[in-house]
Design an enzyme around this catalytic site. Sequence first.
Site, PDB file in Angstrom:
ATOM      1  N   GLY B  44       0.780  -1.229   0.000  1.00 41.00           N
ATOM      2  CA  GLY B  44       0.000   0.000   0.000  1.00 41.00           C
ATOM      3  C   GLY B  44       0.811   1.278   0.000  1.00 41.00           C
ATOM      4  CG  ASP B 163      21.955   8.742 -13.110  1.00 40.71           C
ATOM      5  OD1 ASP B 163      22.656   8.489 -12.111  1.00 40.71           O
ATOM      6  OD2 ASP B 163      20.738   8.508 -13.162  1.00 40.71           O
ATOM      7  CG  ASP B 195      25.917   6.289 -12.525  1.00 40.17           C
ATOM      8  OD1 ASP B 195      25.315   5.620 -11.671  1.00 40.17           O
ATOM      9  OD2 ASP B 195      25.613   6.290 -13.740  1.00 40.17           O
ATOM     10  CG  HIS B 364      17.083   0.381 -24.065  1.00 36.24           C
ATOM     11  ND1 HIS B 364      16.566   1.619 -23.763  1.00 36.24           N
ATOM     12  CD2 HIS B 364      17.799  -0.001 -22.976  1.00 36.24           C
ATOM     13  CE1 HIS B 364      16.952   1.966 -22.531  1.00 36.24           C
ATOM     14  NE2 HIS B 364      17.696   1.007 -22.041  1.00 36.24           N
ATOM     15  CG  HIS B 368      23.107   4.531 -15.896  1.00 38.62           C
ATOM     16  ND1 HIS B 368      23.233   5.414 -14.856  1.00 38.62           N
ATOM     17  CD2 HIS B 368      21.775   4.341 -16.060  1.00 38.62           C
ATOM     18  CE1 HIS B 368      22.032   5.734 -14.400  1.00 38.62           C
ATOM     19  NE2 HIS B 368      21.126   5.092 -15.108  1.00 38.62           N
TER      20      HIS B 368
END
Lengths: 555, 555
Positions: B44, B163, B195, B364, B368
């Site tokens: 929740g 990043d 990073d 894709h 990073h």
Amino acid sequence: MSNVTVLPLGGLGEIGKNMMLVEHDGRIVVIDVGLRFPTPEMVGIDLVLPDFSYLRERARDVEAIVITHGHEDHLGALPWVIRELAAEHEAPPVYGGPLTMAMASSKLDEHRLRDVELVKMDTSESIELGPFQLELVHMTHSIPDACAVALGTELGTVLITGDYKFDQTPVDGPPADVSRLAELGREGVLLLCGDSTNVDRDGFSASESRVGRHLEEVFSRCEGRIVVTSFASNIHRVQQVIDAATALDRKVALVGRSMRKNVSIGRRLGHIEVPDGMLIGPREVGDHPDERVVIISTGSQGEPLSALRRMAYRDHPQVQLKDGDTVVFSATPVPGNERAVNETIDRLYHIGCDVITNKDAPVHASGHGHAEEVKLMLNLVKPRYVMPIHGDFKRLRLHAELAEAVGVAPEDIFQGDNGLPLRIDERGARFTERKQAGMVFVDGVEIGDVADVALRDRRMLSADGIFVVVVTIAEQDGSSVADPEVIFRGVPFMDEAGELVGEIRETVQGTLQHAASEEIREVDLLQQMLHDALAQLVYDRLRRRPMVLPVVVEV
Amino acid sequence: MSNVTVLPLGGLGEIGKNMMLVEHDGRIVVIDVGLRFPTPEMVGIDLVLPDFSYLRERARDVEAIVITHGHEDHLGALPWVIRELAAEHEAPPVYGGPLTMAMASSKLDEHRLRDVELVKMDTSESIELGPFQLELVHMTHSIPDACAVALGTELGTVLITGDYKFDQTPVDGPPADVSRLAELGREGVLLLCGDSTNVDRDGFSASESRVGRHLEEVFSRCEGRIVVTSFASNIHRVQQVIDAATALDRKVALVGRSMRKNVSIGRRLGHIEVPDGMLIGPREVGDHPDERVVIISTGSQGEPLSALRRMAYRDHPQVQLKDGDTVVFSATPVPGNERAVNETIDRLYHIGCDVITNKDAPVHASGHGHAEEVKLMLNLVKPRYVMPIHGDFKRLRLHAELAEAVGVAPEDIFQGDNGLPLRIDERGARFTERKQAGMVFVDGVEIGDVADVALRDRRMLSADGIFVVVVTIAEQDGSSVADPEVIFRGVPFMDEAGELVGEIRETVQGTLQHAASEEIREVDLLQQMLHDALAQLVYDRLRRRPMVLPVVVEV
């Protein structure tokens, strides 16, 4: 007109809970009765079974249950199926290989089901089961004694592969019996129901025996203790860990209940050999130098109460991991377990352990054949019809594409679904009317609809908590005789000034007065009115929807 | 003695909720205020923030907040941080690139926080912030306007990379400013906080601009409609989808609220160019032939209410997918989302769609940098000290190993933890005493301890349900004046014969009599006694432990 109908009740459009009914001349043989583990959304659920209501209706027609191998997704639902069929009519006999039957027996024992006929079969046997001729065909998989099931009928053979790979150099025993598969193909296979688990992987799967070499290589670079985690039922893997440990003069400790249990069954049936003096108890690990110990542990899937998970969270009673220990994951995460596994790995890094997974070295080999093996199976068996099983919809589709690629006509390939019967007769094959199928939740030992309602409640409770209001009224006139009690659980809010509770009491009074003016005195109706008024109030104030539970007590 | 202390409050030992405090001369600059999304166990819960209690205590010392880029794990906690700092003292100014500040502004607007000073900075500027000199260094990432933050102090520069990847051919704008990084290195970088997200991947990451070519290739093979799903903030990806659609004469529809919002901000700031007449509304999709349409949709992570998820479950009001449509996942699952993504993919296969993921074609590219880029950063910047950030413990360790590999002395590399301050002065660098850190749950708009208690309750409720017993007693003598009311919710059991309820009533009577004989009349104590007796009874009968809630009403 004679016909054969196969009805999958699990394992199609999903990974897990495999279960297939084969019907001929009004008699049914059940192949596999598997279970699935719940996803986190299935709050508080322990296990998921196939919905086998249809089988229960047909209890009198069940000839036998046949189990292809001892994994939970093929065997796990047996106690529930047996119990329900026995309640309807009688428990049918269960057939399978010796290890599979030993595992079935241990499972039935746990459920105190003792009067079940378990028939150990050899792969050389052929047994008449009503209108069927049953034969098990030896296959290789990540557990010994895995078999394909051939069910002979007058229309031809229905061949269900079970889980398999074509391992040409298995750790123990012969390779899969391609010769018998080819022979069945020549004799005429009517329908092939084949495993789809790894159809999305190219080429051939790696041989299990390759893993041992790599384990030894990895072990030889370790200076501290070594923990290897794997599936407890992967007895050949455990054997290879023991062999590598022996070669490097390390003792072996088995940690985790199912690891000890399976090794014990495996030793009894001769699937695993442990040199004398090799095994030490988990408590004795500390008595040996770090570089002389290998621990074999459950928990390769990051299971919450497993030995490895507890070690990773520094919560294991016997084994405390430390800087310099190496943990080898000789298993890959089952889809859905990635996060639990990664969490475990990260806790191990936090402790200072080194972690070796299949990405770092080939310390695991899948038990399921890749695309080329699936094609080999199709070419060996030359089935009239094909129905891919054991896979989500994506894998069923890819398997169908492979079947087409090896020359099966598209109209002879059936992409099925749980509950969708495929009927084959002289006119051909086609899907017929759907039967009930789906999931049944096990929660403790109960199954069925009760749990479905409970699950909905729990989802609601877990999302927004609960809010109980107890209203006490006089039986005579319905007037409130005590301040309403207001209790919240799992609802995050601060009501230091008691404002909301004040408003709730006002709402209760208002609702009671309204009810009195309408001469509503029935408790059920009052509770409904209170529910609606209070749910609205709570939503207006908190912008959330806890379960609202008004209780009206008449005194 | 002058010193610089960095204190990570999030992003170490985890992926997400990045937040770092840099302190010098008693003044603090906060770099990034990110959030995380909850795991399913956090029942929740809507969002997870860093526990920034320590920052609240130091509210008067906060000079500024600097945001490296507009992703949620760097920017998402801003409204809560601003609100709490304003309550303690005043809202500090917020610095960042123009797109980042536009996103911050939109986020603060949603929370009705309007009087915050948002300072748009160019990468050519250098701004004095108390004892710090602030400069943003242009980097490349999966969102425009990503920057590293250089904070100059008299001891040297603290460089926080944000990043980044070293994309030599970004879709728009210049590559990362390696020249300025090298210059900072020559001037003297005291500490590099870099990073670690992709340190476990070898080599260099693929350039974003490579994706466009592959998208066009994939599109050219599609005969039906195409749906591309990606992160809405990946504006250059959206640009490349639009370019590929344009090249193949397809119109583009944007589906999903955040997709439309980000494209609109991106167009306003000149990061994305859409040819006139190219965009169509989601409702107009049906007006165009299938082979002339590309839909760009949110939902690449299988998020429950996202547009793609709703399409996959045939529940989207505007777009109904069908056999022959192709769905391209131009994103990979964030760790933990694998199951949700796979479920979505399988529903798409079930509908009959084709699905293309990064495994099928390179559609894709990660934002990073991989291991070689991390090493390049270290070599450019030549830091005195290194503290890896943005990663679980495994990645922090691997990053430390890379730093060692390029020649940083092991004693100058610090593997930190949230809440663990690293103090640097003339004597060197060392960890000092831990500060409070951890997770804070957001549930609706509330944050804090209340939610923690509520969460424990919900876990219990969700595991085994709740069981409420209302006992009504007379104020005079404590005797029961009405039958106890027994209510179960989320507890699966059948009590058709009312046996358990009968036993519960007996137990209540027994407990009340026992209490009367001991002259116990306090309601709290009575409730405790009833709780213990009833919990035991329920456990004995049902073998489960629902939350037991006895309510005693005195009349």
